[in-house]
Design a protein around this motif. Structure first.
Motif, PDB file in Angstrom:
ATOM      1  N   ALA A  64     -36.039  -9.474 -44.908  1.00 42.63           N
ATOM      2  CA  ALA A  64     -35.655  -8.081 -44.670  1.00 42.63           C
ATOM      3  C   ALA A  64     -36.798  -7.156 -45.061  1.00 42.63           C
ATOM      4  O   ALA A  64     -37.118  -6.205 -44.348  1.00 42.63           O
ATOM      5  CB  ALA A  64     -34.401  -7.740 -45.460  1.00 42.63           C
ATOM      6  N   ALA A  65     -37.417  -7.456 -46.205  1.00 43.87           N
ATOM      7  CA  ALA A  65     -38.503  -6.605 -46.677  1.00 43.87           C
ATOM      8  C   ALA A  65     -39.714  -6.693 -45.750  1.00 43.87           C
ATOM      9  O   ALA A  65     -40.483  -5.745 -45.614  1.00 43.87           O
ATOM     10  CB  ALA A  65     -38.888  -6.992 -48.102  1.00 43.87           C
ATOM     11  N   GLU A 121     -37.355 -16.172 -48.424  1.00 42.46           N
ATOM     12  CA  GLU A 121     -36.017 -15.856 -48.916  1.00 42.46           C
ATOM     13  C   GLU A 121     -35.379 -14.814 -47.994  1.00 42.46           C
ATOM     14  O   GLU A 121     -36.084 -14.089 -47.287  1.00 42.46           O
ATOM     15  CB  GLU A 121     -36.095 -15.235 -50.328  1.00 42.46           C
ATOM     16  N   ILE A 122     -34.071 -14.726 -48.078  1.00 42.03           N
ATOM     17  CA  ILE A 122     -33.333 -13.773 -47.238  1.00 42.03           C
ATOM     18  C   ILE A 122     -33.879 -12.355 -47.413  1.00 42.03           C
ATOM     19  O   ILE A 122     -34.218 -11.664 -46.443  1.00 42.03           O
ATOM     20  CB  ILE A 122     -31.831 -13.791 -47.597  1.00 42.03           C
ATOM     21  N   GLU A 123     -33.989 -11.932 -48.693  1.00 40.44           N
ATOM     22  CA  GLU A 123     -34.395 -10.547 -48.939  1.00 40.44           C
ATOM     23  C   GLU A 123     -35.853 -10.294 -48.572  1.00 40.44           C
ATOM     24  O   GLU A 123     -36.242  -9.188 -48.219  1.00 40.44           O
ATOM     25  CB  GLU A 123     -34.138 -10.156 -50.399  1.00 40.44           C
ATOM     26  N   TYR A 143     -24.970 -12.489 -49.253  1.00 44.43           N
ATOM     27  CA  TYR A 143     -25.863 -12.673 -48.108  1.00 44.43           C
ATOM     28  C   TYR A 143     -26.101 -11.342 -47.398  1.00 44.43           C
ATOM     29  O   TYR A 143     -27.231 -10.992 -47.063  1.00 44.43           O
ATOM     30  CB  TYR A 143     -25.259 -13.718 -47.167  1.00 44.43           C
ATOM     31  N   ARG A 159     -28.408  -9.171 -49.484  1.00 44.82           N
ATOM     32  CA  ARG A 159     -29.772  -9.706 -49.479  1.00 44.82           C
ATOM     33  C   ARG A 159     -30.422  -9.523 -48.123  1.00 44.82           C
ATOM     34  O   ARG A 159     -31.621  -9.262 -48.025  1.00 44.82           O
ATOM     35  CB  ARG A 159     -29.758 -11.189 -49.855  1.00 44.82           C
ATOM     36  N   SER A 160     -29.638  -9.621 -47.069  1.00 43.87           N
ATOM     37  CA  SER A 160     -30.228  -9.484 -45.737  1.00 43.87           C
ATOM     38  C   SER A 160     -30.623  -8.034 -45.445  1.00 43.87           C
ATOM     39  O   SER A 160     -31.199  -7.736 -44.416  1.00 43.87           O
ATOM     40  CB  SER A 160     -29.275 -10.006 -44.657  1.00 43.87           C
ATOM     41  N   ARG A 161     -30.304  -7.145 -46.394  1.00 42.36           N
ATOM     42  CA  ARG A 161     -30.794  -5.762 -46.274  1.00 42.36           C
ATOM     43  C   ARG A 161     -31.968  -5.521 -47.220  1.00 42.36           C
ATOM     44  O   ARG A 161     -32.355  -4.384 -47.476  1.00 42.36           O
ATOM     45  CB  ARG A 161     -29.666  -4.774 -46.576  1.00 42.36           C
ATOM     46  N   GLY A 162     -32.468  -6.588 -47.792  1.00 46.11           N
ATOM     47  CA  GLY A 162     -33.667  -6.466 -48.625  1.00 46.11           C
ATOM     48  C   GLY A 162     -33.404  -6.400 -50.115  1.00 46.11           C
ATOM     49  O   GLY A 162     -34.324  -6.293 -50.921  1.00 46.11           O
ATOM     50  N   ALA A 184     -32.162 -14.472 -39.869  1.00 50.37           N
ATOM     51  CA  ALA A 184     -31.948 -13.618 -41.050  1.00 50.37           C
ATOM     52  C   ALA A 184     -31.976 -14.428 -42.348  1.00 50.37           C
ATOM     53  O   ALA A 184     -32.161 -13.865 -43.420  1.00 50.37           O
ATOM     54  CB  ALA A 184     -30.620 -12.876 -40.926  1.00 50.37           C
ATOM     55  N   GLY A 185     -31.767 -15.750 -42.241  1.00 50.98           N
ATOM     56  CA  GLY A 185     -31.917 -16.589 -43.436  1.00 50.98           C
ATOM     57  C   GLY A 185     -30.640 -17.110 -44.055  1.00 50.98           C
ATOM     58  O   GLY A 185     -30.653 -17.618 -45.172  1.00 50.98           O
ATOM     59  N   ARG A 186     -29.524 -16.988 -43.353  1.00 53.09           N
ATOM     60  CA  ARG A 186     -28.262 -17.481 -43.901  1.00 53.09           C
ATOM     61  C   ARG A 186     -28.383 -18.945 -44.296  1.00 53.09           C
ATOM     62  O   ARG A 186     -28.939 -19.759 -43.552  1.00 53.09           O
ATOM     63  CB  ARG A 186     -27.185 -17.334 -42.840  1.00 53.09           C
ATOM     64  N   GLU A 187     -27.852 -19.256 -45.491  1.00 59.27           N
ATOM     65  CA  GLU A 187     -28.112 -20.582 -46.051  1.00 59.27           C
ATOM     66  C   GLU A 187     -27.113 -21.658 -45.622  1.00 59.27           C
ATOM     67  O   GLU A 187     -27.211 -22.798 -46.037  1.00 59.27           O
ATOM     68  CB  GLU A 187     -28.206 -20.482 -47.587  1.00 59.27           C
ATOM     69  N   ASP A 188     -26.175 -21.290 -44.750  1.00 53.41           N
ATOM     70  CA  ASP A 188     -25.171 -22.270 -44.315  1.00 53.41           C
ATOM     71  C   ASP A 188     -25.738 -23.289 -43.331  1.00 53.41           C
ATOM     72  O   ASP A 188     -25.094 -24.289 -43.048  1.00 53.41           O
ATOM     73  CB  ASP A 188     -24.009 -21.570 -43.589  1.00 53.41           C
ATOM     74  N   HIS A 233     -28.414 -15.608 -37.279  1.00 53.19           N
ATOM     75  CA  HIS A 233     -28.328 -15.824 -38.732  1.00 53.19           C
ATOM     76  C   HIS A 233     -29.437 -16.738 -39.249  1.00 53.19           C
ATOM     77  O   HIS A 233     -29.880 -16.593 -40.384  1.00 53.19           O
ATOM     78  CB  HIS A 233     -26.953 -16.384 -39.103  1.00 53.19           C
ATOM     79  N   PHE A 290     -34.337  -7.427 -39.315  1.00 49.67           N
ATOM     80  CA  PHE A 290     -33.017  -6.818 -39.513  1.00 49.67           C
ATOM     81  C   PHE A 290     -32.023  -7.445 -38.557  1.00 49.67           C
ATOM     82  O   PHE A 290     -32.291  -7.574 -37.367  1.00 49.67           O
ATOM     83  CB  PHE A 290     -33.084  -5.304 -39.256  1.00 49.67           C
ATOM     84  N   LEU A 291     -30.862  -7.808 -39.100  1.00 45.89           N
ATOM     85  CA  LEU A 291     -29.784  -8.320 -38.257  1.00 45.89           C
ATOM     86  C   LEU A 291     -28.599  -7.372 -38.317  1.00 45.89           C
ATOM     87  O   LEU A 291     -28.070  -7.098 -39.394  1.00 45.89           O
ATOM     88  CB  LEU A 291     -29.345  -9.716 -38.749  1.00 45.89           C
ATOM     89  N   ALA A 292     -28.214  -6.853 -37.131  1.00 48.32           N
ATOM     90  CA  ALA A 292     -26.954  -6.100 -37.067  1.00 48.32           C
ATOM     91  C   ALA A 292     -25.871  -7.128 -36.798  1.00 48.32           C
ATOM     92  O   ALA A 292     -25.879  -7.804 -35.768  1.00 48.32           O
ATOM     93  CB  ALA A 292     -27.017  -5.061 -35.957  1.00 48.32           C
ATOM     94  N   TYR A 293     -24.954  -7.273 -37.779  1.00 53.32           N
ATOM     95  CA  TYR A 293     -23.976  -8.361 -37.732  1.00 53.32           C
ATOM     96  C   TYR A 293     -22.937  -8.182 -36.637  1.00 53.32           C
ATOM     97  O   TYR A 293     -22.490  -7.066 -36.364  1.00 53.32           O
ATOM     98  CB  TYR A 293     -23.215  -8.438 -39.071  1.00 53.32           C
TER      99      TYR A 293
END
Ligand code: ADP
Ligand code: MG
Lengths: 254, 440
Positions: free
Chosen positions: A76-77, A71-73, B390, B393-396, A48-52, A45, A81-84
């Motif tokens: 990704a861009a 930033e999180i997005e 989250y 956003r984590s998918r872009g 992936a950028g989770r802010e916690d 995480h 990619f994180l598969a949760y």
């Protein structure tokens, strides 16, 4: 492609990651194993950028850029990619809309033309077949009412649709029966290429029979305590994580 | 204090009576006067009144509003507002401007045999029984200051009267516009009666011009005979400085079905009351609502369902999306009377707070006097789901779009409960422009 140096992360008062060092080159598959609570998901995480989490020390370079500054997005861009481990249910947003929004958001970020409806439908059909998923699932809300296994497949479907450069799979094998495990592994292997890197977080060596890693790391107590090739996974399977205590000391001493 | 505020209407009422009493039938003059006297005695509600505790209405309602006796018809404004309100040219359409029916803006489609769709002033002139019956009986279970004020000024509104066994093929669209300059008040009175086994779809829309605040004080009385079926929609788009007070009173008999869809977007203060009396067995009532106040808006939604007979089902879903310093009030009363065994009543109200300063007060209120019933109610107040944000956003997906997706998703089940395609499209267009989803 990914360079993690002395990464420390905490959540409120607890330090969870205590100095991670990891280097993953394009084309490689790395496995991260380790006992429950050792910080594997936290590491995933943080990437992936989770802010916690608060990063207290260290740095992460991705494709030459400072990943922690994005930033999180944006991450990704840029192809992360994180598969949760625990995919999130989103009531009222269909999988189809979600996937199309994700793909086109990423295209816009990259100044690429948006995907046409027709191309999107064709791409989705192809990936659904690859993962043995029914297309009716795409009209349902994201992960809502999906079984554990369906959620995991859905994560890999998203990965297949978004074609990331760096994929982190967090315990994608848990909750999957052996047939599903094979299908999902094929989905992941289909993505293996010299330009991509994959980090597979898992508890069990079983998954690594299907997705064969180049390197295996053991994470314990927020640090990587052992690294080796795929035989390390077998050794762990044999002896369990208890032998790590001494290993941890060895690393610390070295 | 109270007397002074009711005084605001004294002059208007005197002028109104002077204008109307000579041409109105005696029963109507009497009904107006009785209601007016009760209004004076009761005064406007204050916050000491339990039903108005969170809704300070006195200062807005106590302003000096002008009752518009004859229209100057600023036709450009009417046309602009009409374009905004129109849903489908195939609908039967009755247009009211500042409380008065405007024939030229309305449009009549062929009506099946046994159906009356007209304005109340015509009904009164024609001496139709429905008008006299509903204007002379108490409005709902008990009168209130605003229903009395409405009756005191009752002169026009919509009348929909459907004979036994007739299905009104297309929706009736009632459009209420406030157009005249200055602080004006109007008191539309709508009467809907469906005979045995008949069915109809009605849409009420409220719009107004920019400028001074105005006051709409509407009352709708609905009578559904056995097996009648009414789908009722209300689209509240009043201008942002206005006061909108409305109540609908529904009386249902055996096997009838009533479905209400309330959408609240406009007004500075909007209060909507629905009072359903289930006076027969095997009745089904569904009350759905969505209110979306922003800025300093206050939206107060009240429902009261009286289960008077056995074996009736009611379903209620109200959702609020509140931004900025907006306030919301939801009060859902369900009374299950002693006779009403096997009642199945479900109530859910959910609020989404998009800002730290938005406030919602919700009060489900169940009073159950029968022992074999199923009643459930749930209230949730929450913020946007951080995990879901989250994940998206984590998918872009950029944060702004991710937020819109979650807000749209929250509102969407209320919108999708609407069965009239033109209304669904209208709502989606609004949600899309304010909080909704772009075509990705
Ligand atoms: N957001 C959080 N807040 C507080 N504690 C957390 C949070 N996330 C993880 N932890 C704690 O950090 C430790 C590592 O958790 P996690 O990274 O999920 O481990 P793993 O995935 O290896 O099982 C655990 O003790 C967990 O309780
Ligand atoms: Mg984990």
């Amino acid at each position: 492609m990914l360079e993690i140096k002395n990464l420390h992360a905490r959540s409120e008062d607890t330090e969870i990651l205590r100095g991670i060092n990891l280097s993953v080159a394009a084309g490689e598959v790395h496995a991260i194993m380790g006992p429950n609570g050792s910080g594997k998901s936290t590491l995933a995480h943080v990437l992936a950028g989770r802010e916690d989490y608060e990063i207290t020390e260290g740095e992460v370079t991705y494709d030459g850029k400072d990943l922690l500054d994005m930033e999180i997005e944006e991450r990704a861009a840029e192809g992360v990619f994180l598969a949760y481990q625990y995919p999130v249910e989103i009531s009222g947003v269909s999988n189809k809309y979600f996937l199309k929004a994700a793909i086109n958001s990423i295209h816009k970020y990259r100044d690429e033309p948006v995907i046409s409806r027709k191309d999107f439908v064709a791409l989705l059909k192809e990936k659904l077949e690859l993962l043995g998923m029914d297309k009716s699932m795409m009209d349902r809300s994201v992960n809502e009412g999906f079984s554990g296994g369906e959620k995991k497949r859905n994560e890999i479907l998203q990965m297949a649709m978004l074609e990331p450069k760096l994929a982190v799979l967090d315990e994608t094998d848990s909750g999957l029966d052996i047939d599903a495990l094979k299908i999902v592994s094929e989905g992941v292997n289909a993505l293996r290429s010299p330009e991509r890197a994959i980090i597979v977080v898992t508890h069990y060596q079983r998954l690594l029979e299907y997705i064969v890693p180049d390197k295996v790391h053991v994470l314990a107590g927020g640090k990587i305590v052992r690294s080796g090739d795929k035989s390390l996974a077998l050794e762990l399977e044999d002896k369990g994580y208890s032998f790590l205590q001494s290993g941890a000391e060895t690393v610390a001493a070295g | 204090m109270i007397a002074t505020q009711s005084d605001a209407y004294q002059e208007s009422f005197a002028a109104f009576q002077a204008d109307q009493s000579a041409t109105s039938p005696a029963w109507l003059n009497e009904a107006r006067q009785t209601a007016w006297d009760r209004f004076l005695e009761r005064g406007l509600p204050t916050r000491r009144d339990e039903d108005w505790r969170f809704t300070p209405v006195a200062s807005l309602a106590g302003r000096n509003y002008r009752n518009v006796q004859s229209l100057s018809l600023a036709s450009d404004t009417v046309e602009t507002l009409l374009q905004r309100a129109k849903l489908d040219d195939d609908f039967h359409r009755l247009v009211f401007v500042n409380g008065h029916y405007v024939e030229g803006a309305s449009s009549h489609q062929d009506l099946p045999e046994g159906v009356v769709v007209e304005n109340l002033a015509s009904s009164i002139r024609e001496g139709r029984d429905l008008a006299e019956q509903l204007l002379t009986q108490p409005v709902g279970k008990e009168e209130s200051a605003f229903t009395d004020l409405n009756t005191a000024f009752a002169s026009d509104g919509a009348v929909i009267d459907v004979a036994d066994g007739v299905t009104l093929d297309r929706p009736v669209h009632l459009i209420f516009l406030s157009v005249e300059d200055g602080p004006t008040a109007c008191h539309p009175r709508n009467l809907i009666r469906l005979g045995n086994g008949s069915s109809a779809t009605v849409v009420e829309s409220y719009h107004g011009r920019d400028g001074d605040g105005y006051f709409t004080n509407a009352v709708t009385q609905i009578e559904l005979a056995e097996q009648a079926n009414l789908d009722h929609h209300k689209l509240q788009h009043e201008q942002r400085d206005s006061l909108h007070i409305a109540s609908s009173h529904i009386d249902q008999k055996e096997h009838s079905r009533f479905c209400s869809h309330y959408f609240s977007f406009g007004a500075e203060l909007a209060r909507n009351e629905l009072n359903c009396i289930l006076d027969g067995e095997e009745i089904v009532s569904t009350l759905n609502g969505l209110y979306m106040p922003t800025g300093e808006q206050l939206m107060d939604c009240r429902t009261r369902i009286d289960h008077a007979k056995p074996n009736c089902n009611t379903y209620e879903l109200y959702k609020g999306i509140l931004d900025d310093r907006a306030r919301g009030v939801f009060n859902g009363k369900i009374f299950v009377h002693q006779d009403a065994q096997k009642t199945d009543a479900k109530q859910s109200n959910q609020a989404l707070l998009l800002s730290d300063d938005a406030v919602v007060n919700t009060k489900p209120q169940l009073e159950i006097y029968a022992d074999d019933v199923k009643c459930t109610h749930g209230a949730t107040i929450g913020e946007l789901d951080e995990q879901a944000l989250y994940y998206l956003r984590s998918r872009g997906i950029p944060e702004s779009l991710a937020r819109k997706m979650l807000i749209f998703a929250f509102a969407n089940d209320v919108v999708q409960g609407v069965e009239v395609p033109a209304v669904v499209q209208h709502l989606e267009a609004i949600l899309l422009s304010s909080h909704g989803l772009p075509d990705v």
